[in-house]
Write a protein that holds these residues in place. Structure first.
Motif, PDB file in Angstrom:
ATOM      1  N   LEU A   1       0.837  -1.192   0.000  1.00 55.00           N
ATOM      2  CA  LEU A   1       0.000   0.000   0.000  1.00 55.00           C
ATOM      3  C   LEU A   1       0.877   1.248   0.000  1.00 55.00           C
ATOM      4  CD1 LEU A   1      -3.037   0.716   0.133  1.00 55.00           C
ATOM      5  CD2 LEU A   1      -2.758   0.973   2.574  1.00 55.00           C
ATOM      6  N   PHE A   2       0.488   2.230  -0.811  1.00 63.79           N
ATOM      7  CA  PHE A   2       1.232   3.479  -0.916  1.00 63.79           C
ATOM      8  C   PHE A   2       0.317   4.654  -0.636  1.00 63.79           C
ATOM      9  CE2 PHE A   2       3.673   0.537  -3.424  1.00 63.79           C
ATOM     10  CZ  PHE A   2       4.980   0.882  -3.161  1.00 63.79           C
ATOM     11  N   LYS A   3       0.877   5.685  -0.003  1.00 63.15           N
ATOM     12  CA  LYS A   3       0.178   6.938   0.247  1.00 63.15           C
ATOM     13  C   LYS A   3       0.769   7.972  -0.696  1.00 63.15           C
ATOM     14  CE  LYS A   3      -1.027  10.133   3.977  1.00 63.15           C
ATOM     15  NZ  LYS A   3      -0.913  10.391   5.419  1.00 63.15           N
ATOM     16  N   ILE A   4      -0.099   8.633  -1.470  1.00 62.24           N
ATOM     17  CA  ILE A   4       0.346   9.610  -2.455  1.00 62.24           C
ATOM     18  C   ILE A   4      -0.107  10.994  -2.015  1.00 62.24           C
ATOM     19  CG2 ILE A   4       0.094  10.400  -4.828  1.00 62.24           C
ATOM     20  CD1 ILE A   4      -0.468   6.823  -4.168  1.00 62.24           C
ATOM     21  N   TYR A   5       0.841  11.917  -1.956  1.00 59.72           N
ATOM     22  CA  TYR A   5       0.559  13.326  -1.671  1.00 59.72           C
ATOM     23  C   TYR A   5       0.556  14.039  -3.016  1.00 59.72           C
ATOM     24  CZ  TYR A   5       1.977  12.111   3.088  1.00 59.72           C
ATOM     25  OH  TYR A   5       2.084  11.529   4.323  1.00 59.72           O
ATOM     26  N   TYR A   6      -0.507  14.791  -3.306  1.00 54.24           N
ATOM     27  CA  TYR A   6      -0.627  15.399  -4.623  1.00 54.24           C
ATOM     28  C   TYR A   6      -1.429  16.698  -4.608  1.00 54.24           C
ATOM     29  CZ  TYR A   6      -5.455  13.765  -4.794  1.00 54.24           C
ATOM     30  OH  TYR A   6      -6.789  13.581  -4.533  1.00 54.24           O
ATOM     31  N   GLN A   7      -1.299  17.441  -5.712  1.00 52.95           N
ATOM     32  CA  GLN A   7      -2.129  18.608  -5.986  1.00 52.95           C
ATOM     33  C   GLN A   7      -3.103  18.198  -7.104  1.00 52.95           C
ATOM     34  OE1 GLN A   7      -1.657  21.613  -4.274  1.00 52.95           O
ATOM     35  NE2 GLN A   7      -0.134  20.503  -3.121  1.00 52.95           N
ATOM     36  N   GLU A   8      -4.272  18.791  -7.145  1.00 49.09           N
ATOM     37  CA  GLU A   8      -5.297  18.433  -8.129  1.00 49.09           C
ATOM     38  C   GLU A   8      -4.846  18.607  -9.571  1.00 49.09           C
ATOM     39  OE1 GLU A   8      -8.652  17.375  -8.110  1.00 49.09           O
ATOM     40  OE2 GLU A   8      -8.258  16.759  -6.058  1.00 49.09           O
ATOM     41  N   SER A   9      -4.058  19.644  -9.840  1.00 47.75           N
ATOM     42  CA  SER A   9      -3.672  19.958 -11.218  1.00 47.75           C
ATOM     43  C   SER A   9      -2.159  19.967 -11.357  1.00 47.75           C
ATOM     44  CB  SER A   9      -4.218  21.333 -11.616  1.00 47.75           C
ATOM     45  OG  SER A   9      -3.697  21.734 -12.861  1.00 47.75           O
ATOM     46  N   ILE A  10      -1.681  19.470 -12.478  1.00 50.59           N
ATOM     47  CA  ILE A  10      -0.241  19.462 -12.743  1.00 50.59           C
ATOM     48  C   ILE A  10       0.287  20.894 -12.885  1.00 50.59           C
ATOM     49  CG2 ILE A  10      -0.317  19.285 -15.255  1.00 50.59           C
ATOM     50  CD1 ILE A  10       1.896  16.900 -14.104  1.00 50.59           C
TER      51      ILE A  10
ATOM     52  N   VAL B   1       0.840  25.107  -8.380  1.00 51.71           N
ATOM     53  CA  VAL B   1       2.045  25.166  -7.555  1.00 51.71           C
ATOM     54  C   VAL B   1       1.756  24.447  -6.237  1.00 51.71           C
ATOM     55  CG1 VAL B   1       3.633  26.715  -6.353  1.00 51.71           C
ATOM     56  CG2 VAL B   1       2.724  27.356  -8.584  1.00 51.71           C
ATOM     57  N   PRO B   2       2.661  23.569  -5.791  1.00 54.89           N
ATOM     58  CA  PRO B   2       2.427  22.866  -4.527  1.00 54.89           C
ATOM     59  C   PRO B   2       2.336  23.820  -3.335  1.00 54.89           C
ATOM     60  CG  PRO B   2       4.173  21.802  -5.753  1.00 54.89           C
ATOM     61  CD  PRO B   2       3.863  23.095  -6.460  1.00 54.89           C
ATOM     62  N   VAL B   3       1.218  23.748  -2.645  1.00 58.90           N
ATOM     63  CA  VAL B   3       0.983  24.528  -1.432  1.00 58.90           C
ATOM     64  C   VAL B   3       0.508  23.538  -0.371  1.00 58.90           C
ATOM     65  CG1 VAL B   3      -0.396  26.357  -0.379  1.00 58.90           C
ATOM     66  CG2 VAL B   3       0.325  26.569  -2.755  1.00 58.90           C
ATOM     67  N   ARG B   4       1.156  23.539   0.770  1.00 58.96           N
ATOM     68  CA  ARG B   4       0.873  22.546   1.805  1.00 58.96           C
ATOM     69  C   ARG B   4      -0.613  22.464   2.152  1.00 58.96           C
ATOM     70  NH1 ARG B   4       3.688  23.735   7.127  1.00 58.96           N
ATOM     71  NH2 ARG B   4       5.500  23.458   5.827  1.00 58.96           N
ATOM     72  N   GLU B   5      -1.272  23.596   2.257  1.00 56.53           N
ATOM     73  CA  GLU B   5      -2.680  23.611   2.652  1.00 56.53           C
ATOM     74  C   GLU B   5      -3.597  22.997   1.597  1.00 56.53           C
ATOM     75  OE1 GLU B   5      -0.405  26.323   5.043  1.00 56.53           O
ATOM     76  OE2 GLU B   5      -0.641  26.298   2.884  1.00 56.53           O
ATOM     77  N   LYS B   6      -3.157  22.920   0.373  1.00 59.25           N
ATOM     78  CA  LYS B   6      -3.978  22.362  -0.705  1.00 59.25           C
ATOM     79  C   LYS B   6      -3.568  20.933  -1.081  1.00 59.25           C
ATOM     80  CE  LYS B   6      -5.064  26.776  -2.847  1.00 59.25           C
ATOM     81  NZ  LYS B   6      -5.013  27.546  -4.083  1.00 59.25           N
ATOM     82  N   THR B   7      -2.585  20.386  -0.390  1.00 57.73           N
ATOM     83  CA  THR B   7      -2.125  19.033  -0.680  1.00 57.73           C
ATOM     84  C   THR B   7      -3.184  18.023  -0.249  1.00 57.73           C
ATOM     85  OG1 THR B   7       0.181  19.643  -0.422  1.00 57.73           O
ATOM     86  CG2 THR B   7      -0.341  17.312  -0.204  1.00 57.73           C
ATOM     87  N   LYS B   8      -3.462  17.085  -1.138  1.00 62.10           N
ATOM     88  CA  LYS B   8      -4.423  16.023  -0.856  1.00 62.10           C
ATOM     89  C   LYS B   8      -3.677  14.698  -0.827  1.00 62.10           C
ATOM     90  CE  LYS B   8      -8.151  18.583  -2.823  1.00 62.10           C
ATOM     91  NZ  LYS B   8      -9.340  18.598  -3.603  1.00 62.10           N
TER      92      LYS B   8
END
Length: 69
Positions: free
Chosen positions: A2-11, A14-21
């Motif tokens: 099992l893997f946990k993926i941290y991502y932003q909705e759109s490529i 810009v990665p912002v911690r508060e918007k990371t899913k």
């Protein structure tokens, strides 16, 4: 595994911690997991293997869902 993926909705986002899913997905390796979600257009920040006590802790979260691909 099992893997946990941290991502932003759109490529293009810009990665912002508060918007990371996060999402959880099963795969043989990190490469396998990245291939499985490559068509979704996510900006992947980090892929982390989850097992043992860490997996037990993550399962307690009400948002814990394993993505079936």
């Amino acid at each position: 595994m099992l893997f946990k993926i941290y991502y932003q909705e759109s490529i293009n986002e810009v990665p912002v911690r508060e918007k990371t899913k996060t999402l959880y997905i099963e795969g043989d390796s990190e490469r396998d997991v990245r291939k499985k979600i490559s068509d979704r257009g996510y900006n992947i920040e980090f892929v982390q293997a989850v097992s043992g006590a860490f997996l037990d802790y993550e399962k307690q979260n009400e948002d814990f869902n394993v993505l079936e691909i």
